[in-house]
Design a protein around this motif. Structure first.
Motif, PDB file in Angstrom:
ATOM      1  N   LEU A 619       0.813  -1.219   0.000  1.00 23.13           N
ATOM      2  CA  LEU A 619       0.000   0.000   0.000  1.00 23.13           C
ATOM      3  C   LEU A 619       0.851   1.275   0.000  1.00 23.13           C
ATOM      4  CD1 LEU A 619      -2.759  -1.020   2.581  1.00 23.13           C
ATOM      5  CD2 LEU A 619      -3.052  -0.752   0.121  1.00 23.13           C
ATOM      6  N   TYR A 620       2.017   1.263   0.697  1.00 23.65           N
ATOM      7  CA  TYR A 620       2.762   2.509   0.932  1.00 23.65           C
ATOM      8  C   TYR A 620       4.136   2.531   0.242  1.00 23.65           C
ATOM      9  CZ  TYR A 620      -0.797   2.445   4.510  1.00 23.65           C
ATOM     10  OH  TYR A 620      -1.989   2.353   5.157  1.00 23.65           O
ATOM     11  N   GLY A 621       4.341   1.683  -0.755  1.00 28.44           N
ATOM     12  CA  GLY A 621       5.596   1.652  -1.480  1.00 28.44           C
ATOM     13  C   GLY A 621       6.525   0.554  -0.989  1.00 28.44           C
ATOM     14  N   CYS A 622       7.768   0.564  -1.542  1.00 20.25           N
ATOM     15  CA  CYS A 622       8.709  -0.519  -1.261  1.00 20.25           C
ATOM     16  C   CYS A 622       9.964   0.026  -0.575  1.00 20.25           C
ATOM     17  CB  CYS A 622       9.126  -1.194  -2.570  1.00 20.25           C
ATOM     18  SG  CYS A 622       7.749  -1.759  -3.580  1.00 20.25           S
ATOM     19  N   ILE A 623      10.708  -0.873   0.065  1.00 16.81           N
ATOM     20  CA  ILE A 623      11.994  -0.532   0.671  1.00 16.81           C
ATOM     21  C   ILE A 623      13.124  -0.892  -0.306  1.00 16.81           C
ATOM     22  CG2 ILE A 623      11.055  -0.933   2.977  1.00 16.81           C
ATOM     23  CD1 ILE A 623      12.554  -3.589   3.023  1.00 16.81           C
ATOM     24  N   ASN A 624      14.317  -0.321  -0.031  1.00 18.28           N
ATOM     25  CA  ASN A 624      15.535  -0.704  -0.757  1.00 18.28           C
ATOM     26  C   ASN A 624      15.437  -0.519  -2.273  1.00 18.28           C
ATOM     27  OD1 ASN A 624      16.674  -1.435   1.711  1.00 18.28           O
ATOM     28  ND2 ASN A 624      15.920  -3.544   1.543  1.00 18.28           N
ATOM     29  N   ASP A 625      14.786   0.576  -2.690  1.00 19.86           N
ATOM     30  CA  ASP A 625      14.685   0.903  -4.119  1.00 19.86           C
ATOM     31  C   ASP A 625      14.046  -0.212  -4.948  1.00 19.86           C
ATOM     32  OD1 ASP A 625      15.734   3.428  -3.835  1.00 19.86           O
ATOM     33  OD2 ASP A 625      17.809   2.730  -4.120  1.00 19.86           O
ATOM     34  N   LEU A 626      13.163  -1.022  -4.304  1.00 15.19           N
ATOM     35  CA  LEU A 626      12.449  -2.074  -5.045  1.00 15.19           C
ATOM     36  C   LEU A 626      11.131  -1.518  -5.573  1.00 15.19           C
ATOM     37  CD1 LEU A 626      13.116  -5.048  -2.629  1.00 15.19           C
ATOM     38  CD2 LEU A 626      14.185  -4.662  -4.841  1.00 15.19           C
ATOM     39  N   GLU A 627      10.532  -2.231  -6.493  1.00  9.38           N
ATOM     40  CA  GLU A 627       9.241  -1.790  -7.031  1.00  9.38           C
ATOM     41  C   GLU A 627       8.391  -2.998  -7.428  1.00  9.38           C
ATOM     42  OE1 GLU A 627       9.876   0.471 -10.513  1.00  9.38           O
ATOM     43  OE2 GLU A 627      10.650  -1.189 -11.677  1.00  9.38           O
ATOM     44  N   GLY A 628       7.171  -2.697  -7.998  1.00  9.89           N
ATOM     45  CA  GLY A 628       6.208  -3.755  -8.352  1.00  9.89           C
ATOM     46  C   GLY A 628       5.141  -3.896  -7.268  1.00  9.89           C
ATOM     47  N   GLY A 629       3.998  -4.579  -7.587  1.00 13.71           N
ATOM     48  CA  GLY A 629       2.891  -4.726  -6.626  1.00 13.71           C
ATOM     49  C   GLY A 629       3.345  -5.357  -5.324  1.00 13.71           C
ATOM     50  N   ASP A 630       4.202  -6.370  -5.412  1.00 21.28           N
ATOM     51  CA  ASP A 630       4.665  -7.045  -4.197  1.00 21.28           C
ATOM     52  C   ASP A 630       6.123  -6.700  -3.878  1.00 21.28           C
ATOM     53  OD1 ASP A 630       5.798  -8.257  -6.317  1.00 21.28           O
ATOM     54  OD2 ASP A 630       5.242 -10.320  -5.765  1.00 21.28           O
ATOM     55  N   CYS A 631       6.698  -5.597  -4.512  1.00 24.64           N
ATOM     56  CA  CYS A 631       8.036  -5.089  -4.218  1.00 24.64           C
ATOM     57  C   CYS A 631       9.120  -6.147  -4.409  1.00 24.64           C
ATOM     58  CB  CYS A 631       8.090  -4.518  -2.790  1.00 24.64           C
ATOM     59  SG  CYS A 631       7.067  -3.056  -2.574  1.00 24.64           S
ATOM     60  N   THR A 632       9.090  -6.837  -5.524  1.00 25.53           N
ATOM     61  CA  THR A 632      10.099  -7.864  -5.790  1.00 25.53           C
ATOM     62  C   THR A 632      10.973  -7.509  -6.995  1.00 25.53           C
ATOM     63  OG1 THR A 632       8.518  -9.077  -7.148  1.00 25.53           O
ATOM     64  CG2 THR A 632       8.660  -9.695  -4.828  1.00 25.53           C
ATOM     65  N   GLU A 633      10.778  -6.327  -7.636  1.00 23.49           N
ATOM     66  CA  GLU A 633      11.535  -5.934  -8.816  1.00 23.49           C
ATOM     67  C   GLU A 633      12.571  -4.852  -8.460  1.00 23.49           C
ATOM     68  OE1 GLU A 633       8.591  -4.675 -11.558  1.00 23.49           O
ATOM     69  OE2 GLU A 633       7.741  -6.687 -11.843  1.00 23.49           O
ATOM     70  N   ARG A 634      13.829  -4.999  -8.978  1.00 19.58           N
ATOM     71  CA  ARG A 634      14.913  -4.061  -8.616  1.00 19.58           C
ATOM     72  C   ARG A 634      15.093  -3.016  -9.735  1.00 19.58           C
ATOM     73  NH1 ARG A 634      18.491  -3.984  -4.870  1.00 19.58           N
ATOM     74  NH2 ARG A 634      17.906  -6.088  -4.203  1.00 19.58           N
ATOM     75  N   ARG A 635      15.423  -1.762  -9.330  1.00 18.21           N
ATOM     76  CA  ARG A 635      15.658  -0.670 -10.280  1.00 18.21           C
ATOM     77  C   ARG A 635      17.101  -0.686 -10.813  1.00 18.21           C
ATOM     78  NH1 ARG A 635      12.854   4.553  -7.281  1.00 18.21           N
ATOM     79  NH2 ARG A 635      10.730   3.746  -7.271  1.00 18.21           N
ATOM     80  N   ILE A 636      17.312  -0.320 -12.133  1.00 16.60           N
ATOM     81  CA  ILE A 636      18.648  -0.167 -12.748  1.00 16.60           C
ATOM     82  C   ILE A 636      18.692   1.218 -13.394  1.00 16.60           C
ATOM     83  CG2 ILE A 636      20.199  -0.950 -14.565  1.00 16.60           C
ATOM     84  CD1 ILE A 636      19.192  -3.750 -14.070  1.00 16.60           C
TER      85      ILE A 636
END
Length: 710
Positions: A619-636
């Motif tokens: 609901l409130y975003g992801c930690i450690n610069d992760l993304e996606g609905g369940d915060c399992t995707e990493r940013r490059i």
């Protein structure tokens, strides 16, 4: 010889022609009848006799093949070879007259059934006098020979132009339908209304006239309302009221229509007092009915509950009062006494031998025990009793004193008395005796044994014993030992055959009188055939057949029997009974129908609130610069602007160097190879260079970082 031969030939021709003529005559004059659906030639001897050949005998007057039992329809004659005359179906065998019955669609026996039934009769058939049982549609009259109003024609199938007329041609109007008047029957006669003019104007209409909807123009004196059906109240002064029913009241009446009594009174003239058993001072003006105080019953609350008496219905009637009822005034048993007792309050026993006696004379027997009769119960029936009322002689040709004089020769089929009239009697020497009155079907055998068992409520070989002698609420019992099979309402037989009360947990106290199964269901908290099993502790109520809970008392449990706890992570620890789903949502960092799954670990949390929704999306975003609905995707991150321009320039210089090197190489090759081969190689090299150039992509971008997912 020629002459003789010619003569013989002529004779044969004549005989052949005569034989042929006889055959044709026989065929033309053939008489047949339908017997059991088959056409039968009645010239065959005995073929059309009633009873067939068995009833076809020699008769001293009529000779051979005489039909002794008459003829089948429609034949007549000694040998049943002729048809009945006219349209007779059956007639006198010898003369053909009189005619007994007519063929279908004909009537009038006196004219040999030569009159035809009306086409208006259903099926074309009618009675002997021409009347019909039922008329076809659009016909009426005893003989169904008249068209109803609005119809005409031979089959009453054509419509009169004016439907309220009786006509013989389309535009005619010979007479009007009942209730109609006018040149073409277009209006109602005076005093009638409605579309069919079938309703008479209300009797309360002044002059008997009304509008087309039945509303009176004016009411006669003493009535009111649109159709003047309502009488002015008897409470109106001089019984006169206005059109809305209001009036001036007499002294004992009240209300705008003077149709109510003053408080504490009721009746047509409001002169009767309400009963002291009424819970309030008010009672119904019409009949004095009211709500009753404790121990009072009936419409006016002027009688006591069964078993009580006295001014305030607080005293108990005698236990021996029939129906447990007694006079409210003095407690006297109003419906007589139970068997065996007498007296005003039924406290005195009847004389010995009396099953019941007069209420005010204990020695005068009304009914006796053991089948005896008489005021002293010492005399069997059909007997002449004397010197101790002992039966010595049977009366009125009755026989067999040893069998209570129930035998008689009138029950025999002959003077010899070898058989009885029917199975409700049995043969005893030279007379027939009545079977016991309680035999089922009424039949018995010698020895007083009932063939079909006993009537409901009786048992024993001769069905002389009552089931109620063993159990007073038994309706049907075993033939041999009297064990009860079916009990009265509110009871059922237990394993020993004794009638016991329905389980107190049965709704309305009702159960099957044979099995004891509660037929109206169970009271709350019980289930089972006899409602003798407790519902699970947390059921509000449960199903009689299975014990499955209809609803739970505790919202923190669920399941068929309310015995499974909701998950602790449900808000309020509450859930749906049928599914166990958390109905109010989840409490804590969990999600799912039953709040069993922890939110993804990379969701950003805020306070104590769940970090994901019901689908598990953060609901409130992801930690450690992760993304996606369940915060399992990493940013490059990919650099842009100046870095991109420098990289592009380096790429161009690299291509120029490659092209220069390729040119030098091609120059050297041309010197050593034929011109055509050099040309093909040059083209291939050029295509390779083009392909490499196409592989590079140059894009103008803003000075920021773009993100690629990996």
């Amino acid at each position: 010889m020629i002459f003789i031969w010619t003569t013989l030939t002529l004779q044969k021709n004549v005989m052949f022609r005569m034989f042929a003529l006889l055959c044709m005559t026989r065929i033309c004059l053939a008489t047949t009848a339908i017997i059991d659906g088959v056409e039968v030639d009645c010239f065959v001897n005995c073929a059309c006799c009633n009873g067939g050949a068995a009833q076809c005998l020699y008769h001293s007057t009529y000779g051979d093949y005489y039909c002794v039992d008459g003829c089948v329809a429609p034949m007549m004659g000694n040998k049943c070879r002729n048809y009945c005359r006219g349209n007779c179906l059956t007639c006198s065998q010898h003369t053909g007259s009189p005619c007994f019955t007519c063929k279908d669609t004909f009537y009038d026996l006196n004219s040999l059934c030569n009159k035809t039934c009306s086409v208006g009769c259903v099926g074309g058939t009618c009675n002997a006098d021409g009347t019909c049982t039922t008329c076809r549609e659009h016909f009426e009259g005893d003989k169904c020979d008249t068209c109803i109003q609005g119809k005409y024609g031979a089959y009453c199938s054509m419509n009169c132009l004016y439907q309220n007329c009786r006509c013989t041609e389309m535009n005619g109007c010979d007479s009007c339908k009942t209730g109609f008047a006018g040149y073409v029957c277009e209006k109602c006669i005076a005093g009638y209304y409605e579309a069919n003019c079938s309703k008479q104007c209300p009797s309360g209409c002044s002059g008997g006239n009304c509008m087309s909807n039945g509303t009176c123009f004016q009411c006669v004196s003493g009535y009111h309302g649109e159709q003047c059906y309502n009488r002015c109240s008897k409470g109106c002064s001089d019984a006169v009221c206005y059109s809305n029913g209001t009036c001036t009241c007499l002294s004992s009446f009240a209300g705008t229509h003077c149709d109510e009594c003053v408080v504490g009174y009721y009746g047509e003239t409001c002169q009767q007092q309400c009963s002291v058993g009424c819970s309030t001072s008010y009672c119904s003006k019409d009949d004095g009915s009211c709500n009753c105080d404790k121990n009072f019953v009936q419409v006016k609350c002027d009688a006591c509950t069964i078993g009580l008496y006295g001014l305030y219905c607080d005293l108990h009637c005698s236990d021996n009062c029939a129906g447990d009822t007694c006079s409210r005034i003095d407690g006297a048993c109003t419906d007589g006494c139970v068997n065996g007792y007498s007296g005003s309050n039924c406290t005195t026993k009847c004389e010995t031998g009396c099953a019941s006696c007069q209420q005010f004379d204990k020695s005068y027997c009304i009914s006796c025990t053991h089948g005896y009769s008489g005021s002293k119960c010492n005399c069997p029936s059909n007997c002449e009793c004397y010197r101790g009322d002992k039966c010595n002689i049977c009366l009125e040709q009755w026989r067999n004193p040893s069998y209570q004089c129930k035998c008689h020769t009138k029950y025999c089929t002959s003077n010899a008395c070898t058989t009885c009239l029917n199975s409700t009697y049995f043969l005893n020497n030279t007379e027939c005796c009545e079977c016991p009155k309680n035999c089922k079907g009424g039949s018995c055998t010698t020895g007083l044994k009932c063939n079909g068992g006993c009537k409901d409520g009786f048992f024993g070989i001769d069905c002389s014993q009552k089931c109620t002698d063993i159990d007073d609420v038994c309706l049907k019992c075993s033939l041999l030992d009297g064990k009860c099979f079916i009990c009265k309402t509110g009871y059922y037989p237990n394993e020993s055959g004794d009638c016991v009360s329905c389980n107190g947990n049965c709704n309305n106290g009702l159960c099957n009188p044979e099995t004891g199964k509660c037929i109206k269901g169970c009271v709350v908290s019980f289930w089972g055939d006899k409602c003798d099993i407790n519902c699970y502790s947390k059921c509000v109520s449960c199903q009689q057949e299975s014990g499955i809970c209809n609803s739970c008392t505790d919202p923190t449990v669920h399941g068929l029997y309310c015995n499974e706890s909701c998950y602790l992570s449900c808000v309020g620890k509450t859930c749906e009974q049928s599914s166990g789903h958390c109905s109010l949502g989840c409490d804590g960092n969990v999600f799912g129908n039953m709040c069993q799954t922890i939110c993804p670990k990379n969701c950003l949390q805020t306070g104590t609130k769940p970090s994901c929704n019901t689908d598990g999306d953060c609901l409130y975003g992801c930690i450690n610069d992760l993304e996606g609905g369940d915060c399992t995707e990493r940013r490059i991150y990919i650099a842009s602007s100046t870095n991109t321009a420098t990289a592009a320039l380096s790429g161009i210089l690299g291509i120029l160097l490659i092209c220069t090197a390729a040119g030098c190489y091609m120059w050297n090759r041309r010197r050593s190879k034929p011109e055509q081969e050099d040309k093909r190689e040059t083209e291939m090299t050029y295509e390779q260079l083009q392909g490499q150039a196409r592989g590079q992509t140059y894009t103008n971008v803003d000075d920021h970082y773009s993100v690629l997912s990996v």
